[in-house]
Design a protein around this motif. Structure first.
Motif, PDB file in Angstrom:
ATOM      1  N   LEU A 214      29.776 -28.075  36.582  1.00  0.00           N
ATOM      2  CA  LEU A 214      29.068 -28.717  37.685  1.00  0.00           C
ATOM      3  C   LEU A 214      29.714 -30.057  38.018  1.00  0.00           C
ATOM      4  O   LEU A 214      29.894 -30.392  39.198  1.00  0.00           O
ATOM      5  N   VAL A 215      30.092 -30.811  36.998  1.00  0.00           N
ATOM      6  CA  VAL A 215      30.788 -32.082  37.212  1.00  0.00           C
ATOM      7  C   VAL A 215      32.138 -31.850  37.885  1.00  0.00           C
ATOM      8  O   VAL A 215      32.523 -32.575  38.814  1.00  0.00           O
TER       9      VAL A 215
ATOM     10  N   PHE B  29      11.667 -31.372  29.356  1.00  0.00           N
ATOM     11  CA  PHE B  29      13.069 -30.963  29.421  1.00  0.00           C
ATOM     12  C   PHE B  29      13.208 -29.551  29.993  1.00  0.00           C
ATOM     13  O   PHE B  29      14.160 -29.248  30.725  1.00  0.00           O
ATOM     14  N   ALA B  30      12.239 -28.674  29.670  1.00  0.00           N
ATOM     15  CA  ALA B  30      12.282 -27.303  30.182  1.00  0.00           C
ATOM     16  C   ALA B  30      11.994 -27.267  31.677  1.00  0.00           C
ATOM     17  O   ALA B  30      12.643 -26.528  32.432  1.00  0.00           O
ATOM     18  N   LEU B  31      11.045 -28.078  32.118  1.00  0.00           N
ATOM     19  CA  LEU B  31      10.695 -28.115  33.541  1.00  0.00           C
ATOM     20  C   LEU B  31      11.860 -28.635  34.378  1.00  0.00           C
ATOM     21  O   LEU B  31      12.196 -28.054  35.422  1.00  0.00           O
ATOM     22  N   VAL B  32      12.506 -29.694  33.911  1.00  0.00           N
ATOM     23  CA  VAL B  32      13.639 -30.267  34.646  1.00  0.00           C
ATOM     24  C   VAL B  32      14.822 -29.302  34.627  1.00  0.00           C
ATOM     25  O   VAL B  32      15.519 -29.137  35.638  1.00  0.00           O
ATOM     26  N   GLY B  33      15.066 -28.653  33.492  1.00  0.00           N
ATOM     27  CA  GLY B  33      16.144 -27.675  33.415  1.00  0.00           C
ATOM     28  C   GLY B  33      15.900 -26.498  34.340  1.00  0.00           C
ATOM     29  O   GLY B  33      16.825 -26.016  35.003  1.00  0.00           O
ATOM     30  N   PHE B  34      14.656 -26.044  34.397  1.00  0.00           N
ATOM     31  CA  PHE B  34      14.299 -24.951  35.299  1.00  0.00           C
ATOM     32  C   PHE B  34      14.509 -25.374  36.755  1.00  0.00           C
ATOM     33  O   PHE B  34      15.018 -24.601  37.567  1.00  0.00           O
TER      34      PHE B  34
ATOM     35  N   VAL C  90      16.954 -23.554  39.465  1.00  0.00           N
ATOM     36  CA  VAL C  90      16.434 -23.074  40.756  1.00  0.00           C
ATOM     37  C   VAL C  90      17.199 -23.712  41.916  1.00  0.00           C
ATOM     38  O   VAL C  90      17.475 -23.063  42.936  1.00  0.00           O
ATOM     39  N   THR C  91      17.578 -24.979  41.751  1.00  0.00           N
ATOM     40  CA  THR C  91      18.337 -25.676  42.796  1.00  0.00           C
ATOM     41  C   THR C  91      19.694 -25.020  43.042  1.00  0.00           C
ATOM     42  O   THR C  91      20.188 -24.999  44.174  1.00  0.00           O
TER      43      THR C  91
ATOM     44  N   LEU D 295      22.622 -30.235  47.753  1.00  0.00           N
ATOM     45  CA  LEU D 295      21.696 -30.030  46.640  1.00  0.00           C
ATOM     46  C   LEU D 295      22.422 -30.011  45.302  1.00  0.00           C
ATOM     47  O   LEU D 295      21.792 -30.172  44.253  1.00  0.00           O
ATOM     48  N   VAL D 296      23.739 -29.810  45.335  1.00  0.00           N
ATOM     49  CA  VAL D 296      24.496 -29.799  44.085  1.00  0.00           C
ATOM     50  C   VAL D 296      24.398 -31.166  43.405  1.00  0.00           C
ATOM     51  O   VAL D 296      24.420 -31.258  42.168  1.00  0.00           O
ATOM     52  N   ASP D 297      24.255 -32.244  44.205  1.00  0.00           N
ATOM     53  CA  ASP D 297      24.071 -33.582  43.627  1.00  0.00           C
ATOM     54  C   ASP D 297      22.762 -33.647  42.851  1.00  0.00           C
ATOM     55  O   ASP D 297      22.716 -34.173  41.728  1.00  0.00           O
ATOM     56  N   LEU D 298      21.712 -33.100  43.454  1.00  0.00           N
ATOM     57  CA  LEU D 298      20.409 -33.073  42.787  1.00  0.00           C
ATOM     58  C   LEU D 298      20.464 -32.220  41.529  1.00  0.00           C
ATOM     59  O   LEU D 298      19.909 -32.600  40.491  1.00  0.00           O
ATOM     60  N   ALA D 299      21.145 -31.088  41.609  1.00  0.00           N
ATOM     61  CA  ALA D 299      21.276 -30.206  40.440  1.00  0.00           C
ATOM     62  C   ALA D 299      21.987 -30.925  39.296  1.00  0.00           C
ATOM     63  O   ALA D 299      21.584 -30.802  38.132  1.00  0.00           O
ATOM     64  N   GLY D 300      23.029 -31.670  39.617  1.00  0.00           N
ATOM     65  CA  GLY D 300      23.748 -32.426  38.595  1.00  0.00           C
ATOM     66  C   GLY D 300      22.872 -33.476  37.942  1.00  0.00           C
ATOM     67  O   GLY D 300      22.868 -33.618  36.708  1.00  0.00           O
ATOM     68  N   PHE D 301      22.105 -34.206  38.755  1.00  0.00           N
ATOM     69  CA  PHE D 301      21.191 -35.225  38.226  1.00  0.00           C
ATOM     70  C   PHE D 301      20.138 -34.597  37.320  1.00  0.00           C
ATOM     71  O   PHE D 301      19.878 -35.079  36.209  1.00  0.00           O
ATOM     72  N   LEU D 302      19.524 -33.510  37.785  1.00  0.00           N
ATOM     73  CA  LEU D 302      18.492 -32.833  36.994  1.00  0.00           C
ATOM     74  C   LEU D 302      19.054 -32.280  35.686  1.00  0.00           C
ATOM     75  O   LEU D 302      18.394 -32.329  34.644  1.00  0.00           O
ATOM     76  N   ALA D 303      20.284 -31.764  35.746  1.00  0.00           N
ATOM     77  CA  ALA D 303      20.915 -31.211  34.539  1.00  0.00           C
ATOM     78  C   ALA D 303      21.148 -32.302  33.495  1.00  0.00           C
ATOM     79  O   ALA D 303      20.949 -32.071  32.297  1.00  0.00           O
TER      80      ALA D 303
END
Length: 208
Positions: free
Chosen positions: A52-53, A113-118, A122-123, A149-157
């Motif tokens: 992702l990075v 951690f599970a909610l943020v990973g999920f 999903v993103t 949205l890939v930026d958001l996915a990276g932050f959430l990950a």
């Protein structure tokens, strides 16, 4: 140029698949740690974050360093990130919770951690679905907006990784810093400065 791009694609495939191959070999020959589920979880999640990075790095690599070939690898890297993210999620759903919906829902909504990973996983789903040229043409300008949205996915990950390890957060923080730097690299001011620097280097090289 075509040969170079083909070579880069082959190297990308090999590099992206190597963690999975090593993991499979370690499973077959019983080389996992004393906590095999945790081991598999980390060894599918970390490649997803690395890829992702690297996906996020493709645009700055082109804009700042003029590496246009990086853009040809962006889609492939993104799909591999989604692939490992899917494996990571399946390990959580299957090995950790035995595909039991009630236990899974309880875990997702009670463990941060599970909610943020999920949420990160999903993103990535709409990005993987719309990664083809056909979808790019169909969505037009909205395609670029969606794929931010890939930026958001990276932050959430990264947040997911920090909350998962709890104690030693040096490695997830390093990923966070890398993503932050890549996002800052998109600033028009930095991109213009990089372009001027490249032009000056070329002029000096031609004069030399």
């Amino acid at each position: 140029k075509t040969k170079l791009i083909d070579l880069l694609r082959v190297l990308t495939h090999l590099g992206a698949l190597s963690p999975l191959v090593v993991l499979i070999v370690d499973i077959v020959f019983y080389r996992l740690s004393v906590n095999p589920i945790q081991d598999i979880t980390l060894r599918t999640g970390k490649p997803a974050l690395v890829l992702l990075v690297l996906t996020l790095a493709c645009t700055p690599a082109n804009k700042i360093f003029g590496l246009r070939h990086a853009l040809r690898l962006r889609r492939m890297l993104g799909l591999y990130a989604f692939f490992y993210g899917s494996l990571h999620f399946l390990v959580f759903v299957g090995l950790d919770y035995g595909f039991k919906p009630l236990l899974l829902a309880e875990a997702i909504f009670e463990k941060p951690f599970a909610l943020v990973g999920f949420a990160a996983f999903v993103t990535l789903i709409p990005l993987a679905i719309t990664s083809t040229g056909k979808w790019m043409h169909r969505l037009g300008r909205r395609w670029k907006l969606l794929h931010r949205l890939v930026d958001l996915a990276g932050f959430l990950a990264v947040v997911h990784y920090i909350w998962l390890v709890k104690s030693d957060i040096r490695q997830p923080m390093a990923f966070g810093v890398a993503i932050g730097v890549l996002l800052l690299a998109r600033l028009p001011l930095l991109q213009r400065a990089a372009r001027r620097m490249r032009v000056q280097i070329r002029m000096r090289g031609s004069l030399g």
